[in-house]
Design a protein around this motif. Structure first.
Motif, PDB file in Angstrom:
ATOM      1  N   ARG A  62       5.834  -0.591   4.932  1.00 23.97           N
ATOM      2  CA  ARG A  62       4.456  -0.344   5.353  1.00 23.97           C
ATOM      3  C   ARG A  62       3.725   0.690   4.485  1.00 23.97           C
ATOM      4  NH1 ARG A  62       3.355  -2.809  10.062  1.00 23.97           N
ATOM      5  NH2 ARG A  62       5.129  -3.503  11.341  1.00 23.97           N
ATOM      6  N   ILE A  63       4.474   1.485   3.726  1.00 23.07           N
ATOM      7  CA  ILE A  63       3.824   2.512   2.907  1.00 23.07           C
ATOM      8  C   ILE A  63       4.192   2.345   1.430  1.00 23.07           C
ATOM      9  CG2 ILE A  63       3.632   4.990   2.476  1.00 23.07           C
ATOM     10  CD1 ILE A  63       4.069   5.504   5.405  1.00 23.07           C
ATOM     11  N   ILE A  64       5.495   2.320   1.135  1.00 27.07           N
ATOM     12  CA  ILE A  64       5.949   2.394  -0.253  1.00 27.07           C
ATOM     13  C   ILE A  64       5.664   1.103  -1.010  1.00 27.07           C
ATOM     14  CG2 ILE A  64       7.917   2.841  -1.734  1.00 27.07           C
ATOM     15  CD1 ILE A  64       6.852   5.193  -0.026  1.00 27.07           C
ATOM     16  N   LEU A  65       5.932  -0.051  -0.390  1.00 26.39           N
ATOM     17  CA  LEU A  65       5.713  -1.322  -1.078  1.00 26.39           C
ATOM     18  C   LEU A  65       4.251  -1.474  -1.494  1.00 26.39           C
ATOM     19  CD1 LEU A  65       6.881  -4.006  -2.024  1.00 26.39           C
ATOM     20  CD2 LEU A  65       6.404  -4.945   0.247  1.00 26.39           C
ATOM     21  N   PHE A  66       3.352  -1.150  -0.606  1.00 27.48           N
ATOM     22  CA  PHE A  66       1.926  -1.242  -0.913  1.00 27.48           C
ATOM     23  C   PHE A  66       1.539  -0.230  -1.997  1.00 27.48           C
ATOM     24  CE2 PHE A  66      -2.566  -0.191   0.004  1.00 27.48           C
ATOM     25  CZ  PHE A  66      -3.114  -1.456  -0.207  1.00 27.48           C
ATOM     26  N   SER A  67       2.154   0.959  -1.955  1.00 26.77           N
ATOM     27  CA  SER A  67       1.855   1.985  -2.955  1.00 26.77           C
ATOM     28  C   SER A  67       2.275   1.529  -4.346  1.00 26.77           C
ATOM     29  CB  SER A  67       2.569   3.293  -2.585  1.00 26.77           C
ATOM     30  OG  SER A  67       2.390   4.263  -3.585  1.00 26.77           O
ATOM     31  N   GLU A  68       3.454   0.916  -4.459  1.00 30.62           N
ATOM     32  CA  GLU A  68       3.926   0.457  -5.764  1.00 30.62           C
ATOM     33  C   GLU A  68       3.059  -0.676  -6.302  1.00 30.62           C
ATOM     34  OE1 GLU A  68       8.470   0.753  -6.438  1.00 30.62           O
ATOM     35  OE2 GLU A  68       8.247   0.224  -4.322  1.00 30.62           O
ATOM     36  N   ARG A  69       2.738  -1.636  -5.450  1.00 27.46           N
ATOM     37  CA  ARG A  69       1.936  -2.767  -5.899  1.00 27.46           C
ATOM     38  C   ARG A  69       0.544  -2.323  -6.346  1.00 27.46           C
ATOM     39  NH1 ARG A  69       3.211  -7.466  -1.329  1.00 27.46           N
ATOM     40  NH2 ARG A  69       5.333  -7.968  -2.039  1.00 27.46           N
ATOM     41  N   THR A  70      -0.056  -1.416  -5.592  1.00 28.03           N
ATOM     42  CA  THR A  70      -1.394  -0.954  -5.939  1.00 28.03           C
ATOM     43  C   THR A  70      -1.385  -0.202  -7.264  1.00 28.03           C
ATOM     44  OG1 THR A  70      -1.897  -0.752  -3.584  1.00 28.03           O
ATOM     45  CG2 THR A  70      -3.361   0.384  -5.132  1.00 28.03           C
ATOM     46  N   GLU A 103      -2.849  13.181 -17.970  1.00 28.85           N
ATOM     47  CA  GLU A 103      -3.874  13.693 -17.049  1.00 28.85           C
ATOM     48  C   GLU A 103      -4.589  12.551 -16.330  1.00 28.85           C
ATOM     49  OE1 GLU A 103      -3.523  14.596 -20.142  1.00 28.85           O
ATOM     50  OE2 GLU A 103      -2.842  16.687 -19.978  1.00 28.85           O
ATOM     51  N   LEU A 104      -4.939  11.490 -17.084  1.00 26.36           N
ATOM     52  CA  LEU A 104      -5.601  10.344 -16.470  1.00 26.36           C
ATOM     53  C   LEU A 104      -4.687   9.648 -15.469  1.00 26.36           C
ATOM     54  CD1 LEU A 104      -7.951   8.342 -16.277  1.00 26.36           C
ATOM     55  CD2 LEU A 104      -6.993   7.138 -18.248  1.00 26.36           C
ATOM     56  N   SER A 105      -3.409   9.485 -15.827  1.00 33.82           N
ATOM     57  CA  SER A 105      -2.458   8.833 -14.926  1.00 33.82           C
ATOM     58  C   SER A 105      -2.294   9.624 -13.633  1.00 33.82           C
ATOM     59  CB  SER A 105      -1.106   8.669 -15.633  1.00 33.82           C
ATOM     60  OG  SER A 105      -1.245   7.914 -16.812  1.00 33.82           O
ATOM     61  N   PHE A 106      -2.219  10.950 -13.763  1.00 32.69           N
ATOM     62  CA  PHE A 106      -2.085  11.797 -12.573  1.00 32.69           C
ATOM     63  C   PHE A 106      -3.297  11.638 -11.658  1.00 32.69           C
ATOM     64  CE2 PHE A 106      -2.205  15.670 -10.116  1.00 32.69           C
ATOM     65  CZ  PHE A 106      -0.870  15.921  -9.830  1.00 32.69           C
ATOM     66  N   ALA A 107      -4.494  11.621 -12.250  1.00 34.49           N
ATOM     67  CA  ALA A 107      -5.706  11.468 -11.448  1.00 34.49           C
ATOM     68  C   ALA A 107      -5.770  10.091 -10.796  1.00 34.49           C
ATOM     69  CB  ALA A 107      -6.940  11.696 -12.331  1.00 34.49           C
ATOM     70  N   GLN A 108      -5.336   9.045 -11.520  1.00 34.89           N
ATOM     71  CA  GLN A 108      -5.373   7.704 -10.948  1.00 34.89           C
ATOM     72  C   GLN A 108      -4.383   7.564  -9.794  1.00 34.89           C
ATOM     73  OE1 GLN A 108      -4.696   5.373 -14.552  1.00 34.89           O
ATOM     74  NE2 GLN A 108      -6.836   4.737 -14.573  1.00 34.89           N
ATOM     75  N   THR A 110      -3.314   9.924  -7.856  1.00 28.92           N
ATOM     76  CA  THR A 110      -3.860  10.691  -6.726  1.00 28.92           C
ATOM     77  C   THR A 110      -4.965   9.918  -6.022  1.00 28.92           C
ATOM     78  OG1 THR A 110      -3.347  12.746  -7.902  1.00 28.92           O
ATOM     79  CG2 THR A 110      -4.888  12.883  -6.058  1.00 28.92           C
ATOM     80  N   GLY A 111      -5.874   9.321  -6.800  1.00 26.35           N
ATOM     81  CA  GLY A 111      -6.965   8.565  -6.191  1.00 26.35           C
ATOM     82  C   GLY A 111      -6.483   7.335  -5.448  1.00 26.35           C
ATOM     83  N   VAL A 112      -5.525   6.602  -6.029  1.00 28.45           N
ATOM     84  CA  VAL A 112      -4.989   5.405  -5.368  1.00 28.45           C
ATOM     85  C   VAL A 112      -4.278   5.779  -4.073  1.00 28.45           C
ATOM     86  CG1 VAL A 112      -3.250   3.593  -5.586  1.00 28.45           C
ATOM     87  CG2 VAL A 112      -4.832   4.024  -7.464  1.00 28.45           C
ATOM     88  N   SER A 113      -3.554   6.894  -4.075  1.00 28.59           N
ATOM     89  CA  SER A 113      -2.829   7.321  -2.869  1.00 28.59           C
ATOM     90  C   SER A 113      -3.796   7.684  -1.753  1.00 28.59           C
ATOM     91  CB  SER A 113      -1.933   8.516  -3.206  1.00 28.59           C
ATOM     92  OG  SER A 113      -0.992   8.174  -4.210  1.00 28.59           O
ATOM     93  N   GLN A 114      -4.921   8.323  -2.082  1.00 22.82           N
ATOM     94  CA  GLN A 114      -5.900   8.665  -1.056  1.00 22.82           C
ATOM     95  C   GLN A 114      -6.558   7.412  -0.471  1.00 22.82           C
ATOM     96  OE1 GLN A 114      -6.436  11.718   0.133  1.00 22.82           O
ATOM     97  NE2 GLN A 114      -4.894  12.561  -1.257  1.00 22.82           N
TER      98      GLN A 114
END
Length: 593
Positions: A62-70, A103-108, A110-114
């Motif tokens: 419910r959390i991790i699978l969606f996080s990886e795919r996104t 830096e860009l990867s870290f920001a992306q 973070t944004g996707v997780s939010q």
């Protein structure tokens, strides 16, 4: 050659150049980071999700699978992902391409997780995002133990005092401690008392949340002064929370102490650490990829006495897993072998040339070439490690060629009665092109290493750079510094011969040359025999090579072959035992096992 003429016309210029190389090399050695291996710059970002009480399967689906795919479809340069789900916590690792913008990867991420929080189960909190690379590894561990303090107190002191004190060291990263009990205010409910009062656990939670408040109320002007007004209903101690009212029941007030007990406690443990059989807290210190292992560990050891002075005397801090011992051992081993190789090389040159002046000129060019290579490596951001030092040790024997051939050819012209400067010009000019071709032929061997990818690239490119820089510097010095020193130190043949013939060195060298001539004559005879029987010799030789190649492949228990591994076997003086119990076993049972 024009550069040799300039060296003879302006000798002090190149002597100053040699001094500059010496100073730059020493400065680079003092400033360059030291480690076992080069920095492996494969960026990794970890997202740590926390949902207390959620089962591992639910965390994964419910959390991790969606996080990886996104992340794989919206974040740039993701190479692959890895995840691990536990009870209430999960870690997702995103591995990026070496050329990714960190830096860009870290920001992306973070944004996707939010953004993902909207589609996650209600109550999911934002993840903790941590960026590091493949070189971020534990370099030292601190074990905290005590005979009188509880596990919760040890964890609290380690997390709030030791961890915060060491986190300011440049290049050091301090994750949360392992083991111990995380200090937490616990409310132990009494189910029977709740039922008798007609209350539930939610009533206790709402009562504590409504009264444990700190709110700003603005300011109040009284006379000439203006006062800050605040509402602080937060209890000063844990015991005071037992006196908070919950509700009125049959004309009497029900307090928290009537249906529960608030205490200074801890949540259930998820990991246990032991030191010498006693419960302890383990703190790992990680090193960032560009930092020096030795510098980070030295700064930690320097700061620990200051931190110990602020802690209870009964708390013991013991440093274990100190990687600086292995770094120093590896570096000193490579340096020792390089010094031995340089000494043997100098001795061999002395035996063949029979002149301490010529040997000294050659011996000076070798360390200068190595120091120049270290300065170039430092300028490119490389570290001093076993790969770069191994490349320099490999280059020691090769570096002799340029200076040796130059000196030998100059001596040949001096033996023919020429003056010093004409002999230097003629000797250097005759070997200029062959020496250049030889140097480039050696350097081009290492060019394919620059085409490697992955971890092999980060390991072997510094080795190739060390050899190439040393070789190019050696060729430059053989065209400039060697002729300059030869101008001042070498003499004409008659003077040089009279000076050296009376010495013990010359007599020993003459006897060595006679013995070497006999060995060369025997080799000449052996070579002539091989040429006369070319087919037979070639057949025997090729069969021997084929047999040795076959032995490298595994053929059962009697011919195990060479085997394959990423690194050679290293005896670090430690034994690690890894035990995995059945899934779902309680942590207390695992610890007992």
């Amino acid at each position: 050659m024009w550069i040799v003429k300039i060296a003879l016309q302006r000798p002090y210029t190149f002597i100053v150049l040699a001094i500059l190389i010496l100073l730059m090399g020493i400065f680079a050695i003092l400033r360059t980071a030291t480690d076992i291996f080069p920095s492996i710059n494969i960026p990794v970002i970890a997202a740590i999700w926390n949902y207390t009480g959620l089962q591992p399967e639910e965390m994964a689906t419910r959390i991790i699978l969606f996080s990886e795919r996104t992340a794989q479809t919206t974040v740039n340069d993701v190479e692959h992902t890895e995840s691990q789900s536990l009870n209430g916590i999960a870690v997702v690792k995103y591995f990026f391409q070496p050329t990714a913008n960190e830096e860009l990867s870290f920001a992306q991420i973070t944004g996707v997780s939010q953004t993902q929080l909207r589609s996650s189960p209600p109550g999911t909190t934002p993840p903790f995002i941590l960026a590091y690379n493949a070189s971020t590894v534990p370099i030292i561990q601190l074990a905290l133990s005590s005979d009188s303090l509880s596990e919760a107190q040890i964890f609290d002191l380690g997390n709030n005092i030791v961890r915060t004190g060491l986190a300011t060291i440049p290049g050091a990263a301090m994750p949360y401690p392992y083991g111990g009990k995380q200090r937490q205010v616990q409310v132990d409910l009494d189910p029977s008392a709740l039922r008798s009062k007609g209350l539930s656990g939610s009533d206790v939670t709402n009562a504590i949340a409504a009264q444990n408040l700190i709110l700003p109320a603005g300011t109040q002007k009284v006379g000439d002064l203006e006062y800050f007004v605040g509402i602080n209903a937060s209890p000063k101690t844990v015991a005071e929370m037992n006196d908070l009212p919950i509700s009125a029941h049959n004309g009497s007030v029900v307090y928290v102490r009537d249906v529960a007990h608030v205490r200074d406690g801890y949540p259930p443990q998820t990991n246990i650490a032991r030191l010498e059989g006693r419960r302890a807290v383990l703190m790992s210190v990680l090193k960032s990829g560009t930092s020096s292992t030795l510098d980070v560990i030295n700064h930690i050891k320097e700061k620990l006495p200051q931190i110990r002075a602020t802690l209870p005397e009964s708390l013991k801090i013991e440093a274990i897993g100190d990687q600086s011992l292995f770094v120093r051992s590896a570096i000193s081993g490579v340096v020792r072998e390089a010094v031995i190789a340089a000494a043997l090389t100098g001795l061999m040159i002395l035996l063949f040339l029979g002149s301490w002046r010529s040997t000294l000129i050659i011996s000076l060019s070798i360390p200068l070439s190595i120091l120049a290579s270290i300065a170039c490596l430092s300028a490119l951001g490389q570290t001093i490690n076993i790969m770069t030092l191994g490349g320099l040790a490999l280059a020691v024997g090769i570096l002799v060629d340029d200076a040796t051939v130059t000196i030998e050819n100059i001596n040949w012209h001096l033996e023919n009665g020429e003056d010093v400067e004409p002999a230097i010009l003629a000797g250097a000019q005759q070997i200029a092109l062959p020496a250049l071709v030889s140097t480039l032929a050696i350097c081009i061997v290492f060019v394919p290493m620059f085409l490697l990818a992955g971890i092999a690239k980060f390991l072997f490119v510094p080795l190739a750079e060390a050899v190439v820089f040393a070789m190019l510097t050696s060729y430059l010095l053989s065209r400039t510094l060697v002729p300059t020193l030869s101008k001042y130190w070498l003499k004409k043949h008659d003077e040089h011969g009279a000076e050296s013939s009376a010495g013990v060195l010359k007599r020993f060298q003459m006897r060595f040359e006679k013995g070497f001539e006999r060995v060369r004559d025997r080799y000449h005879a052996l070579l002539a025999t091989a040429l006369e029987n070319g087919r037979r010799f070639a057949t025997i030789f090729l069969m021997a090579m084929a047999a040795s190649a076959i032995l490298a492949f595994p053929f059962g228990r009697y011919l195990p072959g060479l085997g394959q591994d990423f690194f050679p076997t290293v005896d670090s003086g430690q034994i690690k035992l890894h035990l995995r119990a059945r899934t779902g076993l309680r942590i207390e049972e695992t610890a007992a096992l």
